[in-house]
Write a protein that holds these residues in place. Structure first.
Motif, mmCIF file in Angstrom:
data_model
loop_
_atom_site.group_PDB
_atom_site.id
_atom_site.type_symbol
_atom_site.label_atom_id
_atom_site.label_comp_id
_atom_site.label_asym_id
_atom_site.label_seq_id
_atom_site.Cartn_x
_atom_site.Cartn_y
_atom_site.Cartn_z
ATOM 1 N N ARG A 127 -1.416 -19.497 24.764
ATOM 2 C CA ARG A 127 -1.680 -20.419 25.786
ATOM 3 C C ARG A 127 -2.453 -19.657 26.787
ATOM 4 N NH1 ARG A 127 2.708 -21.221 29.482
ATOM 5 N NH2 ARG A 127 4.362 -20.246 28.265
ATOM 6 N N ALA A 186 -6.159 -19.914 25.180
ATOM 7 C CA ALA A 186 -6.724 -21.449 24.997
ATOM 8 C C ALA A 186 -7.151 -21.667 26.556
ATOM 9 C CB ALA A 186 -5.318 -22.269 24.573
ATOM 10 N N ARG A 187 -6.479 -21.363 27.621
ATOM 11 C CA ARG A 187 -7.104 -21.470 28.890
ATOM 12 C C ARG A 187 -8.502 -20.738 28.964
ATOM 13 N NH1 ARG A 187 -5.691 -23.062 33.994
ATOM 14 N NH2 ARG A 187 -3.689 -24.058 33.628
ATOM 15 N N ALA A 201 -10.529 -19.421 26.924
ATOM 16 C CA ALA A 201 -11.746 -19.371 25.742
ATOM 17 C C ALA A 201 -13.137 -19.214 26.177
ATOM 18 C CB ALA A 201 -11.346 -20.571 24.863
#
Length: 334
Positions: free
Chosen positions: A208, A211-212, A214
């Motif tokens: 997570r 993903a935040r 990237a």
């Protein structure tokens, strides 16, 4: 590093020419090795270590008069995600134990002849949870970098680095993933005692977070995912490079802490050795990615700089042989 106001400015500085090992001194050290009373190459890696230190210290027969050990400690907002079985209060308790002389690193520094300093970094103010936003602002990251750099003694002949921080095995896996790629599970281990369920939770939290955050540069990833002790370790490594001081990194946490430097520029870690191969499964993968061969492999995973302190003993042995052995001519042989 006092003039730094932006991470981009640091990235600019890292593109400039930095101190390098002196090739003439390395050649002189190798020539001496060939004259010592032993078969060529028979001391194996000890000969390489002696030449490594000779090159960085620009001295064909270097000695370690001053060995500095720094242990940086920080707390992490990611612990709010339940990634660690121990409370963050343990970080401050362990810092007190270091300061009282009761930890493993105290004993190993005493045996290895290293002067230990513990640097707690705002333990009452953990970083932010990186699944919710950046762990540190740019200013906080730069402040920790500067504090790490300022802790380095420019008169030291070698620097060993360690860390303490509940939750920082998750931080390490996130940084390794951000710089080296792969899957979260490639980098996650037991840390301070996580079971299989806890390791799966770590991997999910890291996924997570990545993903935040990237698409960031390596140094931006240090601020977004790292902690104050990781940034301070980077600052200390850079200060040591400017002073031509060889560095011995500890295990997985320390190696992952400097992964952003590895990602930011080829050769930035050329003055760094890895003290030991951690039992954390991601460490071997990370060392391979960095082209580093740990000095020791003792199935350790304590942190604190313990593996680096043990490796300092090996380094002292390498230099003692290099400097103290007789040459064939001195011994009247041949």
């Amino acid at each position: 590093m006092t003039d730094l106001t932006h991470l981009s400015r640091l990235e600019d500085i890292l593109t400039l020419d930095l101190p390098s090992p002196d090739p003439a001194t390395i050649e002189g050290a190798r020539a001496r090795q060939a004259e010592l009373t032993k078969p060529p190459g028979s001391l194996g890696r000890l000969e390489d270590l002696a030449a490594f230190v000779a090159g960085w210290r620009a001295c064909a027969r270097p000695r370690i008069a001053r060995a500095q050990a720094l242990v940086f400690a920080g707390n992490h907002g990611i612990c709010a995600q339940g990634v660690n079985p121990f409370p963050q209060a343990v970080t401050a308790l362990m810092v007190a134990n270091f300061e009282a002389g009761g930890a493993a690193i105290n004993q190993l520094c005493r045996v290895a002849g290293a002067d230990l300093t513990v640097v707690p970094l705002d333990l009452d103010r953990p970083t932010q949870d990186f699944t919710q936003g950046p762990a540190m602002t740019e200013a906080e990251c730069l402040d920790a970098l500067k504090r790490g750099a300022a802790a380095v003694d420019p008169e030291a002949d070698v620097l060993i680095l360690g860390e303490m921080g509940i939750g920082n095995s998750t931080i390490s896996a996130a940084l390794a993933l951000a710089v080296c790629g792969g899957a979260p599970g490639d980098w996650v281990g037991r840390g301070t005692g996580s079971d299989a369920e806890g390791q799966a939770r770590k991997a999910e939290v890291i996924a997570r977070g990545l993903a935040r955050h990237a698409g960031l540069s390596p140094l931006e990833a240090l601020a977004a995912l790292g902690g104050r002790e990781q940034a301070a370790i980077c600052g200390a490594v850079l200060a040591a490079r400017m002073a031509r001081i060889p560095v011995i990194l500890d295990g997985y946490i320390c190696t992952a802490a400097v992964a952003p430097l590895h990602g930011a520029g080829a050769g930035l870690l050329d003055h760094c050795l890895v003290g030991h191969l951690s039992a954390e499964p991601g460490h071997a993968r990370l060392c391979a990615a960095m082209g580093k061969d740990p000095i020791l492999s003792l199935s350790m995973a304590l942190g604190e700089g313990t593996g680096a302190a043990l490796a300092l003993g090996v380094l002292r042995g390498a230099l003692a042989c290099h400097d103290g052995m007789a040459t064939f001519a001195e011994a009247g042989i041949g």
